[in-house]
Each structure stands twice: as structure tokens, then as C-alpha cells.
Design an enzyme around this catalytic site. Structure first.
Site, mmCIF file in Angstrom:
data_model
loop_
_atom_site.group_PDB
_atom_site.id
_atom_site.type_symbol
_atom_site.label_atom_id
_atom_site.label_comp_id
_atom_site.label_asym_id
_atom_site.label_seq_id
_atom_site.Cartn_x
_atom_site.Cartn_y
_atom_site.Cartn_z
ATOM 1 C CG LEU A 1 79.157 85.422 -111.253
ATOM 2 C CD1 LEU A 1 79.937 85.410 -109.943
ATOM 3 C CD2 LEU A 1 77.799 86.081 -111.048
ATOM 4 C CB SER B 1 90.981 81.470 -104.784
ATOM 5 O OG SER B 1 91.092 82.668 -105.475
ATOM 6 C CE LYS B 2 89.271 88.335 -103.753
ATOM 7 N NZ LYS B 2 88.707 89.515 -104.378
ATOM 8 C CE1 TYR C 1 87.729 72.307 -116.749
ATOM 9 C CE2 TYR C 1 86.552 71.576 -114.806
ATOM 10 C CZ TYR C 1 86.546 72.175 -116.046
ATOM 11 O OH TYR C 1 85.376 72.625 -116.584
ATOM 12 C CB THR D 1 80.049 80.482 -109.204
ATOM 13 O OG1 THR D 1 80.852 81.666 -109.221
ATOM 14 C CG2 THR D 1 79.751 80.090 -107.755
ATOM 15 C CB THR D 2 85.139 78.749 -109.138
ATOM 16 O OG1 THR D 2 86.127 78.140 -108.322
ATOM 17 C CG2 THR D 2 85.810 79.721 -110.078
ATOM 18 C CE LYS E 1 82.378 69.835 -116.832
ATOM 19 N NZ LYS E 1 83.369 70.490 -115.979
HETATM 20 N N1 LIG Z 1 82.146 72.930 -119.474
HETATM 21 C C1 LIG Z 1 82.995 73.883 -119.796
HETATM 22 O O1 LIG Z 1 83.491 73.952 -120.936
HETATM 23 C C2 LIG Z 1 83.380 74.890 -118.763
HETATM 24 C C3 LIG Z 1 83.068 74.681 -117.447
HETATM 25 N N2 LIG Z 1 83.406 75.596 -116.480
HETATM 26 C C4 LIG Z 1 83.072 75.279 -115.074
HETATM 27 O O2 LIG Z 1 82.354 76.356 -114.494
HETATM 28 C C5 LIG Z 1 83.016 76.792 -113.311
HETATM 29 C C6 LIG Z 1 82.715 78.249 -113.042
HETATM 30 O O3 LIG Z 1 83.088 79.052 -114.160
HETATM 31 P P1 LIG Z 1 83.585 80.545 -113.976
HETATM 32 O O4 LIG Z 1 83.682 81.172 -115.305
HETATM 33 O O5 LIG Z 1 84.786 80.554 -113.118
HETATM 34 O O6 LIG Z 1 82.377 81.188 -113.145
HETATM 35 P P2 LIG Z 1 81.966 82.672 -112.796
HETATM 36 O O7 LIG Z 1 81.379 83.381 -113.967
HETATM 37 O O8 LIG Z 1 81.101 82.552 -111.595
HETATM 38 O O9 LIG Z 1 83.295 83.424 -112.448
HETATM 39 C C7 LIG Z 1 83.987 83.182 -111.253
HETATM 40 C C8 LIG Z 1 85.031 84.267 -111.041
HETATM 41 O O10 LIG Z 1 84.381 85.505 -110.813
HETATM 42 C C9 LIG Z 1 85.020 86.180 -109.763
HETATM 43 N N3 LIG Z 1 84.066 87.149 -109.216
HETATM 44 C C10 LIG Z 1 82.914 86.924 -108.571
HETATM 45 N N4 LIG Z 1 82.312 88.065 -108.226
HETATM 46 C C11 LIG Z 1 83.112 89.059 -108.688
HETATM 47 C C12 LIG Z 1 83.034 90.480 -108.639
HETATM 48 N N5 LIG Z 1 82.020 91.106 -108.043
HETATM 49 N N6 LIG Z 1 84.016 91.176 -109.237
HETATM 50 C C13 LIG Z 1 85.069 90.567 -109.839
HETATM 51 N N7 LIG Z 1 85.196 89.223 -109.904
HETATM 52 C C14 LIG Z 1 84.226 88.486 -109.328
HETATM 53 C C15 LIG Z 1 85.393 85.062 -108.821
HETATM 54 O O11 LIG Z 1 86.350 85.426 -107.886
HETATM 55 C C16 LIG Z 1 85.883 84.008 -109.805
HETATM 56 O O12 LIG Z 1 87.225 84.215 -110.140
HETATM 57 C C17 LIG Z 1 84.472 76.435 -113.575
HETATM 58 O O13 LIG Z 1 85.261 76.371 -112.415
HETATM 59 C C18 LIG Z 1 84.324 75.081 -114.238
HETATM 60 O O14 LIG Z 1 84.119 74.093 -113.252
HETATM 61 C C19 LIG Z 1 84.018 76.766 -116.823
HETATM 62 C C20 LIG Z 1 84.353 77.036 -118.114
HETATM 63 C C21 LIG Z 1 84.109 76.108 -119.189
HETATM 64 O O1 LIG Z 2 86.039 73.743 -119.042
HETATM 65 C C1 LIG Z 2 86.454 74.862 -118.894
HETATM 66 C C2 LIG Z 2 87.433 75.622 -119.648
HETATM 67 C C3 LIG Z 2 88.629 74.838 -120.063
HETATM 68 C C4 LIG Z 2 88.809 74.345 -121.283
HETATM 69 N N1 LIG Z 2 90.003 73.711 -121.330
HETATM 70 C C5 LIG Z 2 90.587 73.786 -120.134
HETATM 71 C C6 LIG Z 2 91.812 73.297 -119.696
HETATM 72 C C7 LIG Z 2 92.149 73.515 -118.416
HETATM 73 C C8 LIG Z 2 91.322 74.221 -117.594
HETATM 74 C C9 LIG Z 2 90.108 74.728 -118.025
HETATM 75 C C10 LIG Z 2 89.743 74.493 -119.317
#
Ligand SMILES: NC(=O)C1=CN([C@@H]2O[C@H](COP(=O)(O)OP(=O)(O)OC[C@H]3O[C@@H](n4cnc5c(N)ncnc54)[C@H](O)[C@@H]3O)[C@@H](O)[C@H]2O)C=CC1
Ligand SMILES: O=CCc1c[nH]c2ccccc12
Length: 298
Positions: free
Chosen positions: A204, A250-251, A64, A247-248, A89
């Protein structure tokens, strides 16, 4: 860890440590493509705000590019270290020296330990032995006390089985994309059998990147019933199955809303089952699409 404010429940890991069921993630809304670029104050402020609101579980990763910002936010928030749960990670795709990567992550975070260290994905490994050796590296880090718990991310059953064949320590957790449109067949049950906690990223997805599917209208109906938002319902579907939700946003109003609303209600068995049933009508993967086979649902 010490308890959380606002009663965010804790889930017990198989090594006796505890993890808050809701996390603020630094991987999607605000990551940096260049980890060596100057500190991004906006990321620091957003993360500090999340901590001030009550988030104690913070999900980071080397890839990240913002471990330094996460560390700066932790420092600025001034919360005692034992009240935070910090995850990072190691790269999923590069063949890194584990100890070097871990030391660099700790240095960027400005911490002397993390609560959870994960292998971000198994794609770096060309053989079972390479995956098992990486896991042994994580075991050594846990034994050194500098990662309280260790686990994996994006692992399918076969990769977990490979690790389990030689593991001295069973992974505490697998962080996977998990939502109604990606339920992974028997994968979650496999985790339960091995006492491995599942953590969900992209919870979500049905209202963010895969809108207009069969789940959206039902989440809305339940949101009206409980006087909450459809996002709250989506997070409850995760947490009410014993899965940790990442979840995440910026709001800060959204982040505040989750902390206010999630303790107010729970989905009943029928509602959980109905979401699962509606979700199984559609398949959608939002992350790592180039790594998983297009037809892979597990
Ligand atoms: N291990 C991995 O490979 C991965 C890990 N992650 C981790 O998981 C965390 C959360 O993943 P996300 O996909 O971001 O989570 P998420 O599915 O909760 O989505 C968050 C997004 O949804 C938006 N949102 C929430 N409610 C909404 C609504 N009613 N209408 C429209 N948009 C809405 C938020 O503003 C935000 O941008 C990441 O920040 C990261 O730390 C994410 C992706 C891959
Ligand atoms: O882990 C979440 C999704 C992801 C995979 N590669 C990158 C690089 C930079 C930000 C997010 C991610």
C-alpha cells in the site's frame, strides 16, 4: 495447510504446499527493538484479534523481536495448528549459525514447525559460496520437516541465480517490496519462469509512505467504481497478479474491511495494466534503503 475461513484463496508453492494470498504482518506496525524485553501484551492482543478476524497467514521474523508475542497469540487464539500458515526469517545482515537461529525462533514461537522459513536478505553474505551454504542449511531444515517450505526475501535476480546454481531445492518464494512504484523490471517474470512465488511487502506504499503520486487518484476512482476502499484496490492489484500480499494494521476495522471487501471484486486486465503504467512514472523504495543502491530498480 487446511483451508482458510472467509475464502482467502491459497496459492500453490513449487513444493506442493499452499499459502494464503493475504497475510497479517508483524514487521512494521508493532515490532520490538529488544526481543528479550518482557512480552508486549498489545502485540499479542492485536495478533490474536487478526487471527480471530480470519487471518491465517502470519508473517514474522527474528529481527522483528516479537516471535514470542506471535507464539503467545497463536496459543491464545486456539486455532488448530494445521489451519495456520506461519512464516519466520533468519537475519539478513548477521552471520548467524542457521540451526541455532532456527531453533531459537521455534522456541520463541512455541511451535514445532513453521510453514515457511526465509533468508530475510542476502546482505550477510560476502561471497556466492556463503549464500549457497546458507541455502543448503535451509534445505537441511526443510528435509528435517521443521520448515514445511523454504524461501528467500529481498533477493534480486543475481542472488537467486547464485542460489539456483547449487540448490537441491528451488526456493518456494521470494518476499520483496513490490507495489506500483517498485515493479522491479523483469524480476517478477523471472520468478514465474522458475516457479517461485512472489510475495509483496509494502503493497500500500502509494497511499502510505509515497502519497501524492500518480496512482493514488486512480485507486480512488476504482474504489468508487467497486464500492470498496483504495487500500482494497491496492491489495487487489497484488493478488490479481498471482502475488501474495502482506499487510498489517493496528486498526481492526481495516483488517476486517480487507476480509469483507477483497472477495467482492477483481480488477480487470485493463485496470491492472493502467495501475502498472501509472506506477511506472514514479520510483520509490520504502525499506532497506541503505542496502539497495539508490538507483537500483530491480
Ligand atoms: N521482508 C522484508 O524485508 C519486509 C517484510 N515486511 C512484512 O510485510 C508486512 C506488511 O508491510 P507494510 O509495509 O506494513 O504493508 P502495507 O503497505 O500494507 O502498509 C500497512 C500500513 O498502511 C496503513 N494503511 C492502510 N490503508 C491506509 C490508508 N488508506 N491510508 C493510510 N494508511 C493506510 C495501515 O494502517 C498500516 O500501517 C510487515 O508487517 C512485515 O511482516 C515489511 C517490510 C520489509
Ligand atoms: O522486514 C521488514 C523491515 C525491517 C527491517 N529490519 C527491521 C527491524 C525491525 C523491524 C522491521 C524491520
Amino acid at each position: 495447510m487446511a483451508g482458510t475461513p472467509l475464502n482467502i484463496p491459497l496459492v500453490k508453492l513449487n513444493d506442493g504446499n499452499e499459502i494464503p494470498v493475504l497475510a497479517y504482518g508483524l514487521g512494521t506496525a508493532r515490532y520490538k527493538s529488544d526481543a528479550d524485553a518482557p512480552l508486549d501484551n498489545e502485540i499479542i492482543e492485536l495478533t490474536k484479534k487478526a487471527i480471530e478476524l480470519g487471518y491465517r497467514h502470519l508473517d514474522g521474523a527474528e529481527v522483528y523481536g516479537n516471535e514470542a508475542e506471535l507464539g503467545a497469540a497463536i496459543k491464545a487464539a486456539g486455532i488448530p495448528r494445521d489451519q495456520l500458515f506461519v512464516t519466520t526469517k533468519i537475519s539478513a545482515t548477521e552471520k548467524k549459525d542457521t540451526l541455532e537461529a532456527f531453533n531459537l525462533s521455534l522456541k520463541k514461537l512455541g511451535l514445532d514447525y513453521v510453514d515457511l522459513y526465509l533468508i530475510h536478505g542476502a546482505w550477510f553474505a560476502d561471497s556466492e559460496e556463503e549464500l549457497q551454504a546458507k541455502w543448503a542449511d535451509l534445505e537441511a531444515i526443510k528435509e528435517s520437516g521443521r520448515a514445511k517450505s523454504i524461501g528467500v526475501s529481498n533477493f534480486l535476480q543475481g542472488q537467486l541465480e547464485t542460489v539456483l546454481k547449487t540448490a537441491k531445492i528451488v526456493p518456494a518464494l521470494n518476499q520483496i517490496e513490490y507495489h506500483p512504484y517498485l515493479q522491479h523490471g523483469d524480476l517478477v517474470a523471472f520468478h514465474k519462469k522458475h516457479n517461485i512465488v512472489v510475495s509483496s511487502y509494502g503493497p500500500l506504499t502509494p497511499i502510505v509512505t509515497a502519497k501524492d503520486g500518480p496512482v493514488g487518484p486512480y485507486w480512488k476512482k476504482l474504489a468508487e467504481k467497486y464500492g470498496v476502499t483504495d487500500s482494497d484496490v491496492g491489495l487487489r492489484w497484488i493478488i490479481d497478479q498471482g502475488v501474495v500480499a502482506l499487510t498489517t494494521s493496528s486498526k481492526s476495522s481495516r483488517l476486517e474491511g480487507y476480509l469483507a471487501n477483497l472477495p467482492k471484486f477483481k480488477l480487470n486486465e485493463e485496470e491492472i495494466a493502467e495501475i502498472s503504467k501509472l506506477g511506472s512514472q514514479k520510483h520509490f523504495r520504502g525499506f532497506w534503503k541503505d542496502k539497495f543502491a539508490a538507483d537500483d530498480r530491480s
